[in-house]
Design an enzyme around this catalytic site. Structure first.
Site, PDB file in Angstrom:
ATOM      1  N   LEU A  24       0.823  -1.214   0.000  1.00 49.00           N
ATOM      2  CA  LEU A  24       0.000   0.000   0.000  1.00 49.00           C
ATOM      3  C   LEU A  24       0.852   1.256   0.000  1.00 49.00           C
ATOM      4  O   LEU A  24       0.461   2.304  -0.497  1.00 49.00           O
ATOM      5  CB  LEU A  24      -0.893   0.028   1.248  1.00 49.00           C
ATOM      6  CG  LEU A  24      -1.985  -1.032   1.346  1.00 49.00           C
ATOM      7  CD1 LEU A  24      -2.586  -1.057   2.745  1.00 49.00           C
ATOM      8  CD2 LEU A  24      -3.065  -0.765   0.314  1.00 49.00           C
ATOM      9  N   GLY A  25       2.000   1.158   0.607  1.00 45.86           N
ATOM     10  CA  GLY A  25       2.864   2.330   0.698  1.00 45.86           C
ATOM     11  C   GLY A  25       4.000   2.029   1.637  1.00 45.86           C
ATOM     12  O   GLY A  25       4.144   0.909   2.126  1.00 45.86           O
ATOM     13  N   GLY A  38       6.154   3.958   4.927  1.00 45.74           N
ATOM     14  CA  GLY A  38       6.379   5.108   5.811  1.00 45.74           C
ATOM     15  C   GLY A  38       7.672   4.921   6.564  1.00 45.74           C
ATOM     16  O   GLY A  38       8.482   4.060   6.219  1.00 45.74           O
ATOM     17  N   GLY A  39       7.861   5.717   7.606  1.00 45.89           N
ATOM     18  CA  GLY A  39       9.090   5.666   8.388  1.00 45.89           C
ATOM     19  C   GLY A  39       9.280   4.312   9.058  1.00 45.89           C
ATOM     20  O   GLY A  39      10.402   3.911   9.356  1.00 45.89           O
ATOM     21  N   PHE A  40       8.221   3.600   9.295  1.00 49.67           N
ATOM     22  CA  PHE A  40       8.263   2.324   9.992  1.00 49.67           C
ATOM     23  C   PHE A  40       8.711   1.190   9.072  1.00 49.67           C
ATOM     24  O   PHE A  40       9.363   0.251   9.481  1.00 49.67           O
ATOM     25  CB  PHE A  40       6.835   2.065  10.501  1.00 49.67           C
ATOM     26  CG  PHE A  40       6.718   0.971  11.515  1.00 49.67           C
ATOM     27  CD1 PHE A  40       6.794   1.249  12.871  1.00 49.67           C
ATOM     28  CD2 PHE A  40       6.499  -0.338  11.124  1.00 49.67           C
ATOM     29  CE1 PHE A  40       6.669   0.249  13.811  1.00 49.67           C
ATOM     30  CE2 PHE A  40       6.378  -1.349  12.058  1.00 49.67           C
ATOM     31  CZ  PHE A  40       6.467  -1.060  13.407  1.00 49.67           C
ATOM     32  N   GLY A  41       8.333   1.316   7.809  1.00 49.66           N
ATOM     33  CA  GLY A  41       8.628   0.266   6.835  1.00 49.66           C
ATOM     34  C   GLY A  41       7.459   0.129   5.877  1.00 49.66           C
ATOM     35  O   GLY A  41       6.542   0.959   5.898  1.00 49.66           O
ATOM     36  N   PRO A  42       7.471  -0.913   5.046  1.00 50.52           N
ATOM     37  CA  PRO A  42       6.389  -1.064   4.073  1.00 50.52           C
ATOM     38  C   PRO A  42       5.061  -1.450   4.721  1.00 50.52           C
ATOM     39  O   PRO A  42       5.052  -2.046   5.794  1.00 50.52           O
ATOM     40  CB  PRO A  42       6.882  -2.201   3.172  1.00 50.52           C
ATOM     41  CG  PRO A  42       7.885  -2.934   3.985  1.00 50.52           C
ATOM     42  CD  PRO A  42       8.486  -1.965   4.952  1.00 50.52           C
ATOM     43  N   VAL A  43       3.975  -1.059   4.055  1.00 51.46           N
ATOM     44  CA  VAL A  43       2.638  -1.400   4.536  1.00 51.46           C
ATOM     45  C   VAL A  43       1.940  -2.215   3.449  1.00 51.46           C
ATOM     46  O   VAL A  43       1.955  -1.833   2.272  1.00 51.46           O
ATOM     47  CB  VAL A  43       1.811  -0.127   4.833  1.00 51.46           C
ATOM     48  CG1 VAL A  43       0.441  -0.486   5.390  1.00 51.46           C
ATOM     49  CG2 VAL A  43       2.548   0.776   5.804  1.00 51.46           C
ATOM     50  N   ASP A  73       3.457  13.621  15.786  1.00 51.58           N
ATOM     51  CA  ASP A  73       3.789  13.504  14.360  1.00 51.58           C
ATOM     52  C   ASP A  73       2.526  13.589  13.506  1.00 51.58           C
ATOM     53  O   ASP A  73       2.325  12.803  12.593  1.00 51.58           O
ATOM     54  CB  ASP A  73       4.532  12.191  14.104  1.00 51.58           C
ATOM     55  CG  ASP A  73       5.246  12.206  12.758  1.00 51.58           C
ATOM     56  OD1 ASP A  73       5.439  13.306  12.194  1.00 51.58           O
ATOM     57  OD2 ASP A  73       5.599  11.123  12.250  1.00 51.58           O
TER      58      ASP A  73
HETATM   59  P1  AMP Z   1       2.709   4.935   7.328  1.00 48.12           P
HETATM   60  O1  AMP Z   1       3.823   4.015   7.646  1.00 48.12           O
HETATM   61  O2  AMP Z   1       1.674   4.968   8.419  1.00 48.12           O
HETATM   62  O3  AMP Z   1       3.175   6.307   6.961  1.00 48.12           O
HETATM   63  O4  AMP Z   1       1.935   4.329   6.069  1.00 48.12           O
HETATM   64  C1  AMP Z   1       2.440   4.356   4.754  1.00 48.12           C
HETATM   65  C2  AMP Z   1       1.299   4.296   3.765  1.00 48.12           C
HETATM   66  O5  AMP Z   1       0.595   3.062   3.880  1.00 48.12           O
HETATM   67  C3  AMP Z   1       0.221   5.365   4.035  1.00 48.12           C
HETATM   68  O6  AMP Z   1       0.496   6.550   3.392  1.00 48.12           O
HETATM   69  C4  AMP Z   1      -1.031   4.706   3.488  1.00 48.12           C
HETATM   70  O7  AMP Z   1      -1.181   4.967   2.113  1.00 48.12           O
HETATM   71  C5  AMP Z   1      -0.790   3.239   3.721  1.00 48.12           C
HETATM   72  N1  AMP Z   1      -1.471   2.809   4.936  1.00 48.12           N
HETATM   73  C6  AMP Z   1      -1.010   2.861   6.205  1.00 48.12           C
HETATM   74  N2  AMP Z   1      -1.896   2.364   7.067  1.00 48.12           N
HETATM   75  C7  AMP Z   1      -2.968   1.993   6.335  1.00 48.12           C
HETATM   76  C8  AMP Z   1      -4.250   1.438   6.655  1.00 48.12           C
HETATM   77  N3  AMP Z   1      -4.602   1.142   7.916  1.00 48.12           N
HETATM   78  N4  AMP Z   1      -5.114   1.208   5.652  1.00 48.12           N
HETATM   79  C9  AMP Z   1      -4.781   1.491   4.364  1.00 48.12           C
HETATM   80  N5  AMP Z   1      -3.614   2.028   4.019  1.00 48.12           N
HETATM   81  C10 AMP Z   1      -2.700   2.276   4.966  1.00 48.12           C
END
Ligand code: AMP
Length: 840
Positions: free
Chosen positions: A530-531, A533-538, A651
């Protein structure tokens, strides 16, 4: 022909004269100004035609009063009265602005003032009084910058009624109260003997109705959703009471129906001290009246005396609490309960120091007897602990502690004096734990306790058998999801982390097996990503029960680590709000650490505001944007005020707002969040973690974070939502450095309508709400934290139309020296989360 026309004109004149006599003239204005007086027979109507102000005589009395009521509906209750104590005799009264001092004044036929706003030393006599669509009469003046400054509001001087958005409360510093007072009787609005009072928060917030100086009714403690002593009060957040604070918590007030305007409604208390709610039933075309309290004798304060418990459904209604007996049995049996009850036996802790008892008896400590469905006693003390066991232990250790309760939304409460004003409800109420000497547990309770032990041992045994069974099934690859409480097949590191996470907490968060995660994500297939972030892939995942989830996988290279992982789990698992993303569980498997969230099908807000879905077709409408702004504010209010813990997110940014399928916003990413204890309002860190463009100056520079640093980030998000422009990559002109500065420049130049994304305002008839939101955004991004509103005020600013203060120059604007530091440049293109920047 001419004579016919003359006759017709005469008839018309007579008809209109009759009409004038029968009905007051409604001035097509909502303003009383120096040139616009209101005489008896005329009325002022709010801009939207919802409220009317004029002269009236209550229920056939001869006195004339000035009041406010719902326009166009039968006037069964006047919501506000000006000259309560001094009725006018005859219909020659005039309501006007006093030309010499700017006050709003009501004069009689001899030009003598019978009522006035009584403000002294007004800066200007150039004042006007405006009746708003909320039913608030506001006296205000226009300052040199052409801003209107409120000087006096009828909402701050209630009569006996509360309209939606009106407030009752107190200033904790001065002790000054905004209170309502009953009418003497139906015909006489002068001050009756009942009045409201809001208890000082030192004793936990509750509302009282006083009869003179005596308590007549007590609402019970406010648990942040409703009053414990009014179980019929099911209306909650959206249309019920809300506790708000202002001026950094100095002003505390309850506001009623803050959220949105719906059907006409009001609450008042009558001359007998009863609280009555009136709702307009448009279908039946009539007012519906409900007596909220008292519903029975038990609602009256302390009916059964100390240690007596009242139940409207019992006969007699009063009973002593278990372990207590009537103080004067004869009085009690005759139905005179005011002396209450006394304890039958000493507590064990008292006995240790007084009489010698058998060793066996001594070993048996005091016990707590749970009594459910209770209105908790008056005079509670608040103990700062988030742990129920600790609450119980603190009470047990203190020999003068008589009872305790642990209530969601409040925490630990203990009672050291008498237990006063107890009531047992059929539905609702809270659990009260009463201290008893062990000997007072009756045979059946002792038997009950024994049975309870046997039952729990049996259940425990069954659970162990189940656990072994589940484990076996898991080995066969069938079971995939179990909870902590049952078993764990994790590695020793995982176990350590488990224990770490669950020790001393009531965490009941499901733990997922890695196999289950692999299956759900099809082995972390990139198509499911899905994307990142700072934590890693989602990844998107589908569980075996077909539920869609989002799975965050902590990458080893992530700047964020195990602390953030733990933080997210411990913090967010205890929170529940429709505007916070729900953590469904987690998985620890060797080196792998994963978080499992509810799936938000519309992903993150930034995609809609700045990204691929911000194009003309998919662009969000103003209504969608506004409801997103409101939702974020409500989620934030929950974090800052309404949850059990005060949480600073640290944040907040547009990409951390996720949207569900109905476009409801949910705040996500609690890796950086911090809990504040009790009265803590501010904290400091050397490890500054946040995102450029969203960080308040005091946080970015000194590492100071508080509710107000989150408010700053919220302000940036708000301005980004309205403009569809990213603060961190904003590049406009030589004049404005960043998005905040740009909004400020346009505001000053009177060109604020150039700020919103044209797609947003284009379709709007009146952009008032947009401008209001920009103003709220500017207030949130003020350089000094003190000038920023708190979150409760933000919600109220967004949802009401009270006059807003003027913003000052925002942080990081042209003349701001902190901009000289390239590391802190908020318009730098670096808008990813940063961490480990040492504060100076
Ligand atoms: P994050 O690590 O929270 O910054 O998430 C990175 C990307 O993953 C976000 O910008 C969203 O597009 C996607 N994402 C994170 N959490 C969710 C979620 N619960 N449902 C759908 N997409 C998510």
């Amino acid at each position: 022909m001419a004579s016919t026309i003359r006759k017709l004109i005469a008839v018309l004149v007579i008809l209109s004269l009759c009409h004038l006599i029968m009905n007051p003239i409604c001035l097509a204005i909502d303003i009383i100004s120096m040139n616009q007086q209101v005489i008896d027979g005329e009325t002022v109507v709010s801009a939207g035609g919802i409220f009317e102000l004029g002269f009236f005589s209550p229920n056939g009395s001869i006195g004339r009063y000035v009041g406010i009521w719902y326009k166009g509906l039968p006037v069964e209750k006047v919501a506000w009265v000006a000259n309560r104590e001094r009725p006018l005799i005859g219909s020659n009264g005039v309501l006007m602005i006093n030309a010499s001092n700017g006050n709003l004044v009501l004069v009689d036929d001899k030009n003598v003032s019978v009522w006035s706003t009584r403000l002294v030393n007004l800066i200007s006599n150039n004042t006007v009084a405006v009746l708003t669509d909320q039913g608030n009469l506001i006296l205000r003046y226009q300052n040199k910058l052409n801003e209107s400054v409120p000087l006096w509001e009828s909402f701050n001087h209630p009569s006996d009624a509360l309209l939606p958005r009106m407030k009752i409360g107190l200033n904790t510093r001065t002790g000054e109260q905004i209170l309502a007072t009953s009418w003497k009787d139906d015909k006489d609005p002068s001050l009756g003997s009942f009045r409201t009072a809001v208890m000082d928060p030192q004793e936990l917030l509750q509302v009282l109705i006083l009869n003179g100086s005596l308590k007549h009714f007590r609402s019970g403690q406010w648990n942040r959703r409703n009053f414990i002593g009014v179980p019929s009060m099911t209306k909650d957040y959206h249309n019920g009471f809300q506790l708000l604070t202002d001026n950094n918590g100095e002003e505390l007030y309850f506001s009623y129906a803050l959220h949105s305007y719906s059907a006409p409604t009001l609450i008042y208390f009558d001359s007998y001290g009863a609280i009555i709610q009136m709702d307009w039933d448009a279908k039946e075309n009539k007012w519906l009246r409900v007596q909220v309290v008292p519903k029975g004798k038990c609602d009256l304060y302390n009916t059964c005396g100390p240690f007596g418990s009242c139940n409207n459904n019992d006969s007699p209604i009063c009973n002593c609490l278990k372990g207590y007996e009537p103080k004067y049995i004869d009085e009690w049996n005759k139905g005179n309960w005011t002396s209450g009850c006394v304890r039958k036996a000493q507590f064990q802790c008292e006995e240790m120091t007084t009489s010698a008892n058998s060793d066996d008896e001594r070993k048996r400590g005091d016990v707590f007897l749970p009594v459910s469905g209770m209105k908790l006693p008056d005079f509670s003390h608040y103990l700062l602990t988030w742990d129920k066991m600790e609450c119980e232990n603190s009470c047990l250790k203190n020999c003068s502690c008589l009872a305790y309760a642990y209530v969601d939304g409040i925490g630990c409460m203990i009672w050291g004096k008498e237990l006063i004003d107890l009531q047992e409800f059929y539905r609702g109420g809270e659990q009260l734990y009463i201290r008893l000497a062990h000997s007072q547990l009756d045979k059946s309770s002792q038997m009950g306790a024994r049975i309870a032990i046997i039952v729990s041992a049996t259940v425990g045994l069954i659970l162990i058998v189940c656990a072994i069974y589940v484990l076996k099934i898991r080995k066969k690859g069938i079971g995939s999801l179990i909870t902590f409480r049952i078993a764990s097949t994790q590695s020793s590191e995982a176990n350590l982390l488990h224990n770490n996470l669950t020790r001393g907490s009531s965490l009941e968060l499901p733990v997922f097996s890695f196999k289950c995660i692999e299956n759900a994500t099809k082995n972390f297939c990139t198509r499911n990503k899905l994307g990142e972030g700072g934590f890693g892939p989602v990844y998107k995942g589908v569980l075996s029960n077909r539920q869609e989830v989002a799975i965050k996988r902590l990458s080893r290279s992530s700047g964020q680590g195990i602390e953030e992982f733990k933080n997210e789990i411990t913090l967010i698992s205890g929170l529940q709000h429709r505007n916070l993303v729900k953590l469904m569980g987690f998985c620890i498997h060797g080196e792998e650490k994963l978080l499992i969230y509810e799936y938000m099908s519309n992903r993150s807000l930034d995609v809609f505001i700045f990204g691929s879905r911000s194009n003309d077709k998919a662009a969000l409408s103003w209504n969608e944007r506004y409801s997103i702004i409101e939702g974020i504010a409500r989620g934030l209010l929950y974090l800052h005020r309404d949850s059990r813990l005060k949480i600073i997110h640290r944040d907040l940014k547009t990409s951390n707002i996720l949207l569900d399928e109905d476009m409801n916003p949910k705040i996500s990413d609690f890796g950086m969040a911090r809990i504040f204890g009790g009265n803590q309002t501010i904290a400091n860190t050397n490890k500054i973690a946040g995102t450029y463009g969203y960080m308040s100056p005091e946080y970015a520079i000194q590492g100071i974070f508080s509710e107000k640093s989150d408010v700053f980030s919220f302000g940036v998000i708000l301005l980004e939502i309205i403009s569809s422009k990213r603060n961190s990559s904003y590049c406009h002109s030589e004049d404005s450095f960043n998005l905040l500065d740009h909004a400020w420049q346009l505001w000053n130049e009177g060109k604020i309508l150039e700020f919103p994304d044209p797609k947003v305002v284009g379709s709007l008839e009146t952009p008032t709400q947009v401008v209001r939101c920009i103003l709220v955004g500017l207030l949130c991004v003020q350089e000094h934290a003190n000038y920023r509103p708190n979150t409760a005020t933000i919600v109220s600013m967004l949802c009401s139309d009270t006059v807003l203060p003027s913003p000052k120059r925002p942080a990081y604007s042209c003349k701001d020296r902190s901009f000289d530091d390239p590391n802190l440049s908020p318009w730098s293109r670096n808008f990813v989360t940063i961490s480990n920047v040492e504060g100076r």
